[in-house]
Design an enzyme around this catalytic site. Structure first.
Site, PDB file in Angstrom:
ATOM      1  N   ARG A  54       0.825  -1.216   0.000  1.00 33.93           N
ATOM      2  CA  ARG A  54       0.000   0.000   0.000  1.00 33.93           C
ATOM      3  C   ARG A  54       0.855   1.261   0.000  1.00 33.93           C
ATOM      4  O   ARG A  54       0.425   2.319  -0.455  1.00 33.93           O
ATOM      5  CB  ARG A  54      -0.989  -0.021   1.164  1.00 33.93           C
TER       6      ARG A  54
ATOM      7  N   GLU B 120       4.182  -7.179  13.518  1.00 40.02           N
ATOM      8  CA  GLU B 120       3.207  -7.372  14.596  1.00 40.02           C
ATOM      9  C   GLU B 120       2.753  -8.844  14.564  1.00 40.02           C
ATOM     10  O   GLU B 120       2.454  -9.433  15.586  1.00 40.02           O
ATOM     11  CB  GLU B 120       2.014  -6.430  14.378  1.00 40.02           C
TER      12      GLU B 120
HETATM   13  P1  AMP Z   1       5.105  -2.746  11.829  1.00 41.72           P
HETATM   14  O1  AMP Z   1       6.320  -3.289  11.155  1.00 41.72           O
HETATM   15  O2  AMP Z   1       4.746  -3.539  13.055  1.00 41.72           O
HETATM   16  O3  AMP Z   1       5.206  -1.272  12.105  1.00 41.72           O
HETATM   17  O4  AMP Z   1       3.887  -3.007  10.850  1.00 41.72           O
HETATM   18  C1  AMP Z   1       3.638  -2.162   9.792  1.00 41.72           C
HETATM   19  C2  AMP Z   1       3.222  -2.924   8.569  1.00 41.72           C
HETATM   20  O5  AMP Z   1       2.354  -4.021   8.853  1.00 41.72           O
HETATM   21  C3  AMP Z   1       2.476  -2.020   7.624  1.00 41.72           C
HETATM   22  O6  AMP Z   1       3.059  -2.186   6.357  1.00 41.72           O
HETATM   23  C4  AMP Z   1       1.043  -2.494   7.670  1.00 41.72           C
HETATM   24  O7  AMP Z   1       0.593  -2.689   6.367  1.00 41.72           O
HETATM   25  C5  AMP Z   1       1.035  -3.785   8.416  1.00 41.72           C
HETATM   26  N1  AMP Z   1       0.201  -3.813   9.630  1.00 41.72           N
HETATM   27  C6  AMP Z   1       0.644  -4.058  10.889  1.00 41.72           C
HETATM   28  N2  AMP Z   1      -0.342  -4.058  11.768  1.00 41.72           N
HETATM   29  C7  AMP Z   1      -1.469  -3.803  11.091  1.00 41.72           C
HETATM   30  C8  AMP Z   1      -2.857  -3.671  11.454  1.00 41.72           C
HETATM   31  N3  AMP Z   1      -3.262  -3.827  12.706  1.00 41.72           N
HETATM   32  N4  AMP Z   1      -3.716  -3.376  10.483  1.00 41.72           N
HETATM   33  C9  AMP Z   1      -3.298  -3.221   9.201  1.00 41.72           C
HETATM   34  N5  AMP Z   1      -2.038  -3.353   8.795  1.00 41.72           N
HETATM   35  C10 AMP Z   1      -1.119  -3.636   9.714  1.00 41.72           C
END
Ligand code: AMP
Length: 175
Positions: A62, A99
């Site tokens: 995205r 996550e």
């Molecule tokens: P992070 O590396 O934990 O900061 O996660 C960010 C990436 O994971 C982004 O590219 C998001 O597309 C995806 N992402 C993580 N958690 C979520 C969530 N709760 N809802 C949607 N996308 C998420």
């Protein structure tokens, strides 16, 4: 951050419980990007945060949509930071924790000279900060300087902003 953009995002985004795994509250931003005013206002707000950047890097997938729109607005090019295994060799690569699960990000090691470029990283969601951190390390390996990161949505409980300190992070909506 404009309160208008934040409320527009809040009114358009969709929450999907237990996706892609039980316990994850997935934030679906598809309706935000599909809205003409949403896309325009988000692009403007991200471009305003991009002081000094001469290249925009969008994170798979995205982040590609937003990254290209912001780059057009700024008059820069756009670099796609791909998920692992999509690019032909040689590549620079970083593996990191999500996550949910782990992932790898890659950029070409040849073809785009990133030495001394000033790069704005763009993505949809900042959660733990692992993805943006990996993108920063990747661009650092390539000799670029990351000037900041811009995200549509920040999940504040997960402290991604702290993980990224001292990188300037602009988030257009926080939950
Ligand atoms: P992070 O590396 O934990 O900061 O996660 C960010 C990436 O994971 C982004 O590219 C998001 O597309 C995806 N992402 C993580 N958690 C979520 C969530 N709760 N809802 C949607 N996308 C998420």
């Amino acid at each position: 951050m404009s309160g208008d953009v934040s409320s527009l995002i809040a009114s358009l985004m969709r929450e999907v419980p237990d996706f892609p795994e039980p316990g994850i509250q997935f934030k679906d931003l598809t309706p935000v990007l599909a809205d003409a005013r949403g896309l325009a206002e988000i692009t403007d707000a991200m471009a305003e945060s991009a002081a000094g950047a001469d290249l925009v890097a969008g994170i798979d997938a995205r982040g590609f949509l937003l990254g290209a729109a912001v780059a057009l607005k700024l008059g820069t090019g756009v670099l796609a930071i791909r998920k692992g295994g999509k690019l032909p060799p040689p590549v620079l690569s970083e593996t990191y924790a999500l996550e949910y699960g782990t992932a790898t990000l890659e950029i070409p090691a040849d073809g785009v000279d990133l030495t001394n470029r000033s790069v704005l990283i763009v993505d949809d969601v900042l959660a733990t900060g692992g993805t943006v951190s990996a993108a920063v390390r990747l661009l650092d390996q390539a000799g670029a300087t990351v000037t900041g990161a811009a995200v549509l949505l920040e999940l504040t409980d997960l402290n991604g902003r702290e993980v990224l300190t001292p990188l300037p992070v602009t988030s257009l909506h926080r939950v």
